[in-house]
Write an enzyme that holds these catalytic residues in place. Structure first.
Site, PDB file in Angstrom:
ATOM      1  N   LEU A  84     -16.051  36.227 -14.922  1.00 47.65           N
ATOM      2  CA  LEU A  84     -15.710  35.028 -14.390  1.00 47.65           C
ATOM      3  C   LEU A  84     -14.774  34.446 -13.489  1.00 47.65           C
ATOM      4  O   LEU A  84     -13.584  34.882 -13.406  1.00 47.65           O
ATOM      5  CB  LEU A  84     -15.136  34.149 -16.259  1.00 47.65           C
ATOM      6  CG  LEU A  84     -16.258  34.583 -17.042  1.00 47.65           C
ATOM      7  CD1 LEU A  84     -15.750  34.319 -18.602  1.00 47.65           C
ATOM      8  CD2 LEU A  84     -18.146  34.430 -16.982  1.00 47.65           C
ATOM      9  N   ARG A 103      -2.069  27.270 -12.261  1.00 45.11           N
ATOM     10  CA  ARG A 103      -0.322  28.251 -12.532  1.00 45.11           C
ATOM     11  C   ARG A 103       0.555  28.902 -10.814  1.00 45.11           C
ATOM     12  O   ARG A 103       0.923  28.987 -10.757  1.00 45.11           O
ATOM     13  CB  ARG A 103       0.005  28.927 -12.967  1.00 45.11           C
ATOM     14  CG  ARG A 103       0.128  28.320 -14.666  1.00 45.11           C
ATOM     15  CD  ARG A 103       0.298  28.701 -16.100  1.00 45.11           C
ATOM     16  NE  ARG A 103      -0.658  29.462 -16.572  1.00 45.11           N
ATOM     17  CZ  ARG A 103      -1.375  29.865 -17.662  1.00 45.11           C
ATOM     18  NH1 ARG A 103      -0.383  30.621 -18.438  1.00 45.11           N
ATOM     19  NH2 ARG A 103      -2.431  29.995 -17.680  1.00 45.11           N
ATOM     20  N   GLU A 159      -8.247  31.351 -31.153  1.00 48.44           N
ATOM     21  CA  GLU A 159      -7.437  30.669 -29.841  1.00 48.44           C
ATOM     22  C   GLU A 159      -6.093  30.113 -29.961  1.00 48.44           C
ATOM     23  O   GLU A 159      -5.883  29.528 -31.336  1.00 48.44           O
ATOM     24  CB  GLU A 159      -8.116  29.348 -29.457  1.00 48.44           C
ATOM     25  CG  GLU A 159      -9.105  30.044 -28.674  1.00 48.44           C
ATOM     26  CD  GLU A 159      -8.547  31.116 -26.911  1.00 48.44           C
ATOM     27  OE1 GLU A 159      -8.383  30.754 -26.422  1.00 48.44           O
ATOM     28  OE2 GLU A 159      -9.100  32.260 -27.524  1.00 48.44           O
ATOM     29  N   ASN A 181      -1.881  35.009 -14.223  1.00 47.14           N
ATOM     30  CA  ASN A 181      -1.858  33.793 -14.107  1.00 47.14           C
ATOM     31  C   ASN A 181      -1.107  33.077 -12.768  1.00 47.14           C
ATOM     32  O   ASN A 181      -0.587  31.718 -12.630  1.00 47.14           O
ATOM     33  CB  ASN A 181      -1.534  33.170 -15.504  1.00 47.14           C
ATOM     34  CG  ASN A 181      -2.998  33.629 -16.866  1.00 47.14           C
ATOM     35  OD1 ASN A 181      -3.544  33.347 -16.510  1.00 47.14           O
ATOM     36  ND2 ASN A 181      -2.221  34.449 -17.497  1.00 47.14           N
ATOM     37  N   LYS A 207      -3.363  49.913  23.293  1.00 48.08           N
ATOM     38  CA  LYS A 207      -3.890  48.889  22.841  1.00 48.08           C
ATOM     39  C   LYS A 207      -5.801  49.432  23.464  1.00 48.08           C
ATOM     40  O   LYS A 207      -5.786  49.514  25.047  1.00 48.08           O
ATOM     41  CB  LYS A 207      -4.117  48.201  23.164  1.00 48.08           C
ATOM     42  CG  LYS A 207      -5.383  46.223  22.420  1.00 48.08           C
ATOM     43  CD  LYS A 207      -5.597  44.970  23.212  1.00 48.08           C
ATOM     44  CE  LYS A 207      -6.341  46.031  24.923  1.00 48.08           C
ATOM     45  NZ  LYS A 207      -6.536  44.411  25.849  1.00 48.08           N
ATOM     46  N   TYR A 267       2.947  51.013  28.182  1.00 45.11           N
ATOM     47  CA  TYR A 267       1.827  49.957  27.752  1.00 45.11           C
ATOM     48  C   TYR A 267       0.915  51.019  28.314  1.00 45.11           C
ATOM     49  O   TYR A 267       0.598  50.883  29.357  1.00 45.11           O
ATOM     50  CB  TYR A 267       2.336  48.912  27.698  1.00 45.11           C
ATOM     51  CG  TYR A 267       1.076  48.154  27.842  1.00 45.11           C
ATOM     52  CD1 TYR A 267       0.727  47.709  26.222  1.00 45.11           C
ATOM     53  CD2 TYR A 267       0.291  47.489  28.584  1.00 45.11           C
ATOM     54  CE1 TYR A 267       0.180  46.930  26.199  1.00 45.11           C
ATOM     55  CE2 TYR A 267      -0.860  46.774  28.151  1.00 45.11           C
ATOM     56  CZ  TYR A 267      -1.783  47.124  26.564  1.00 45.11           C
ATOM     57  OH  TYR A 267      -2.766  46.107  26.740  1.00 45.11           O
TER      58      TYR A 267
HETATM   59  C1  UD1 Z   1      -8.899  33.019 -22.874  1.00 50.56           C
HETATM   60  C2  UD1 Z   1      -9.388  33.565 -24.209  1.00 50.56           C
HETATM   61  C3  UD1 Z   1      -8.694  34.443 -25.295  1.00 50.56           C
HETATM   62  C4  UD1 Z   1      -8.147  35.367 -24.435  1.00 50.56           C
HETATM   63  C5  UD1 Z   1      -7.711  35.446 -23.048  1.00 50.56           C
HETATM   64  C6  UD1 Z   1      -7.591  36.513 -22.167  1.00 50.56           C
HETATM   65  C7  UD1 Z   1     -11.090  32.104 -24.377  1.00 50.56           C
HETATM   66  C8  UD1 Z   1     -11.359  30.201 -24.810  1.00 50.56           C
HETATM   67  N1  UD1 Z   1     -10.200  32.217 -24.361  1.00 50.56           N
HETATM   68  O1  UD1 Z   1      -8.621  32.473 -22.357  1.00 50.56           O
HETATM   69  O2  UD1 Z   1      -8.753  34.302 -26.782  1.00 50.56           O
HETATM   70  O3  UD1 Z   1      -7.537  35.784 -25.414  1.00 50.56           O
HETATM   71  O4  UD1 Z   1      -8.781  34.774 -22.006  1.00 50.56           O
HETATM   72  O5  UD1 Z   1      -7.140  36.410 -21.444  1.00 50.56           O
HETATM   73  O6  UD1 Z   1     -11.931  32.058 -23.973  1.00 50.56           O
HETATM   74  N2  UD1 Z   1     -12.940  30.400 -16.588  1.00 50.56           N
HETATM   75  C9  UD1 Z   1     -14.052  30.095 -16.307  1.00 50.56           C
HETATM   76  N3  UD1 Z   1     -14.907  28.968 -16.836  1.00 50.56           N
HETATM   77  C10 UD1 Z   1     -13.808  27.758 -16.969  1.00 50.56           C
HETATM   78  C11 UD1 Z   1     -12.893  28.119 -17.973  1.00 50.56           C
HETATM   79  C12 UD1 Z   1     -12.323  29.815 -17.602  1.00 50.56           C
HETATM   80  O7  UD1 Z   1     -14.970  30.252 -15.465  1.00 50.56           O
HETATM   81  O8  UD1 Z   1     -14.591  26.323 -17.977  1.00 50.56           O
HETATM   82  C13 UD1 Z   1     -12.834  31.625 -16.621  1.00 50.56           C
HETATM   83  C14 UD1 Z   1     -11.756  31.830 -15.915  1.00 50.56           C
HETATM   84  O9  UD1 Z   1     -11.380  31.556 -14.015  1.00 50.56           O
HETATM   85  C15 UD1 Z   1     -11.017  33.293 -15.947  1.00 50.56           C
HETATM   86  C16 UD1 Z   1     -11.340  33.448 -17.302  1.00 50.56           C
HETATM   87  O10 UD1 Z   1     -13.093  32.657 -17.725  1.00 50.56           O
HETATM   88  O11 UD1 Z   1     -11.035  34.189 -15.156  1.00 50.56           O
HETATM   89  C17 UD1 Z   1     -10.749  33.183 -18.831  1.00 50.56           C
HETATM   90  O12 UD1 Z   1     -10.154  31.532 -18.652  1.00 50.56           O
HETATM   91  P1  UD1 Z   1      -8.238  31.237 -18.754  1.00 50.56           P
HETATM   92  O13 UD1 Z   1      -8.503  29.855 -19.263  1.00 50.56           O
HETATM   93  O14 UD1 Z   1      -7.809  32.008 -17.913  1.00 50.56           O
HETATM   94  O15 UD1 Z   1      -8.805  31.669 -20.324  1.00 50.56           O
HETATM   95  P2  UD1 Z   1      -7.482  31.475 -21.000  1.00 50.56           P
HETATM   96  O16 UD1 Z   1      -7.154  30.174 -22.075  1.00 50.56           O
HETATM   97  O17 UD1 Z   1      -6.620  32.620 -20.683  1.00 50.56           O
HETATM   98 CA    CA Z   2      -6.759  33.421 -18.600  1.00 47.45          CA
END
Ligand code: UD1
Ligand code: CA
Length: 515
Positions: free
Chosen positions: A3, A10, A173, A246, A369, A384
């Site tokens: 993902l 941030r 969550e 993050n 180089k 050089y």
């Molecule tokens: C998520 C988990 C949480 C966990 C945490 C661990 C969910 C709802 N929550 O929270 O339980 O403890 O990760 O770090 O899953 N991403 C997408 N598309 C989106 C949103 C996110 O691809 O629409 C990807 C982000 O790029 C990232 C990952 O998913 O790589 C996690 O997303 P993030 O927003 O960081 O989730 P958290 O709120 O940290």
């Molecule tokens: Ca995260």
């Protein structure tokens, strides 16, 4: 499935979060490298934020990986839904191409088996940890297995809710949790193995009925359990390994942790690292046993250091090959090959295309180089060497410049073997110097020098006796000269050795009243 669609707000960066680097790889490359250690059929990366940049990078870093575009629905559940539909579309297309006909056959050709879901921002998760998760999933016959960790401060994370027997019920969550649930220290690392069938069914039933109005992937656990699937968890042995990046403080911390892991691995494999705290080694670097890395050294890219070679102190090498037993001291190099037994440094700048042969030397304050310097050949001081080849057993005198640029075009020069280039030479390219040739000190070489020749073009030395006393009378120099001469005359008279003066006079030129 990786993902990587989130915005990474941030980081406060114009570069997407997953394209920031530690240990020489982007965050998403670390995720791809971990996935590559699994026995995977397919890899898919889900993108949305800065889609073009991320997709282009993935295509270059892992050409085999599929790209899935997340739709406008926010949340990790939405991301996985889009990833799964890309995987399904790919396997169905392959089945149809192979002759599958009819609805049943098409449905059956959707993805089966285990799907590992990880995140593009957890660079310390490696193939071994993912492998352990897959193993636990298979051994327990689970519908879902989630990676968890016990952390001192769980704020922000999803919490793992277990029943009295310890069985995993669901994930809640942070923003949706009750006070009792907030006190749970076991967190969701955001890494899972799903059975594809259970995942597909549960994704279809996700809702946005939560504090963030998003589709939560985490809800799949409770839904799979309700549908009769087993849900399990693997607690990560090292909680720090599952920490996400993050912001830039976490980026630096992850970089340092990863570096420690890499440096310790090489030390255990037989490499001496004198000061791990000031040694930075990229993930792609290879070191052989009994290599020595001295303090203040950074080894980047595809750098390789062979056995018994010594690198550092204070050396930065990017994509450099260091041969067995070679020594590289206080050097900044990239795209170079250093032969076995060769020596480089101190204060040396090796630019791309530098090749140094076995037992050769590139010494202090030398820049090279696109230069191939043969075995046993030496460029010891203040030179050089650009766009040039030097044969074997040749010596390039101190302060020699290979003039490769006439202001418009670059040209190359070639020096043969067993050549002696004098000190302070200027070799104006294109020029060729044959085997065994010599050049005099201070020579400016514009034309080819045949094998075995001596090339000279400096003005012969002239000594004009008494010039200072006649032309600069009354100066301290003139007085010093007079005192020296008086002393010499007195010594000559007292020893009677007048032949000495006569011999000296033989080499002088008459002062014809020149300016
Ligand atoms: C998520 C988990 C949480 C966990 C945490 C661990 C969910 C709802 N929550 O929270 O339980 O403890 O990760 O770090 O899953 N991403 C997408 N598309 C989106 C949103 C996110 O691809 O629409 C990807 C982000 O790029 C990232 C990952 O998913 O790589 C996690 O997303 P993030 O927003 O960081 O989730 P958290 O709120 O940290
Ligand atoms: Ca995260």
């Amino acid at each position: 499935m990786i993902l990587a669609a989130g915005a990474g707000t941030r980081m406060k960066s114009s570069t997407p979060k997953v394209l920031h680097r530690i240990a020489g790889r982007t965050l998403v490359e670390h995720a791809l490298a971990a996935a590559a250690e699994l026995d995977t059929r397919r890899t898919v990366v889900v993108v949305r934020h800065e889609r073009e940049a991320v997709a282009a990078h993935v295509a270059q870093a892992a050409p085999h990986a599929l790209i899935a575009d997340q739709d406008a629905v926010p949340g990790t559940g939405s991301a996985v839904r889009c990833g799964l539909s890309t995987l399904d579309a790919t396997t169905v297309a392959a089945a149809v191409a192979a002759g599958a006909v009819g609805d049943r056959a098409v449905l059956d050709s959707q993805v089966q088996g285990s799907i590992v879901v990880t995140s593009g921002d957890v660079p310390l998760v490696d193939g071994a940890l993912l492998g352990a998760l897959v193993e636990a999933h298979d051994a327990q016959g689970n519908a879902v297995t989630v990676l968890t960790a016990e952390v001192p401060d769980a704020s922000g994370y999803g919490r793992i809710v277990r029943d009295a027997t310890g069985a995993v019920l669901r994930i809640v969550e942070h923003r949706d949790a009750t006070d009792a649930e907030l006190s749970i220290r076991e967190i969701n690392a955001g890494i899972y193995v799903f059975d594809a069938g259970h995942l597909r069914d549960a994704l279809a039933r996700l809702t946005t009925d939560n504090a963030q109005g998003e589709l939560y992937l985490t809800d799949v656990l409770g839904l799979a359990r309700e549908a009769g699937g087993r849900v399990g968890a693997l607690v990560a042995p090292d909680a720090s390994a599952v920490e996400g990046v993050n912001d830039r403080v976490q980026l630096a911390a992850a970089g340092a942790a990863l570096n420690t892991r890499i440096v310790e691995r090489w030390m255990r494999d037989g490499v001496t690292v004198v000061d791990p705290a000031t040694t930075w080694i990229d993930a792609g670097v290879v070191l052989e046993p009994d290599a020595v890395v001295l303090p203040g050294t950074q080894l980047h890219g595809a750098t390789r250091v062979a056995a018994h070679a010594s690198v550092g102190p204070d050396t930065t090498l990017t994509d450099v090959e260091v041969g067995e037993g070679a020594t590289v001291i206080r050097t900044h190099g990239s795209g170079a090959r250093i032969g076995p037994g060769a020596t480089v440094g101190p204060f040396t700048f090796l630019r791309p295309g530098t090749v140094l042969g076995a037992d050769g030397k590139i010494g202090a304050f030398v820049e090279t180089k696109n230069a191939s310097i043969g075995a046993h050949s030496k460029v010891p001081h203040l030179s050089y060497v650009g766009d040039a080849t030097v044969g074997e057993h040749s010596n390039i005198g101190a302060g020699t410049i290979f003039v490769n640029y006439d202001g418009v075009t670059k040209s190359s020069s070639h020096v043969g073997s067993h050549v002696r280039i004098g000190s302070d030479n200027t070799l104006i390219a294109p020029v060729e110097i044959g085997d065994g040739a010599y050049t005099g000190a201070g020579a400016i070489v514009r034309h080819d020098v045949p094998a075995g020749a001596l090339s000279l073009n400096a003005v012969p030395q002239q000594v004009v006796e008494g010039w200072v006393e006649r032309r600069r009378p009354g100066t301290p120099s003139a007085e010093a000269a007079r005192a020296a001469q008086d002393g010499a005359v007195a010594r000559a008279l007292s020893s009677g050795a007048q032949e000495e003066r006569a011999a000296a006079a033989h080499h002088t030129v008459k002062d014809k009243g020149e300016a």
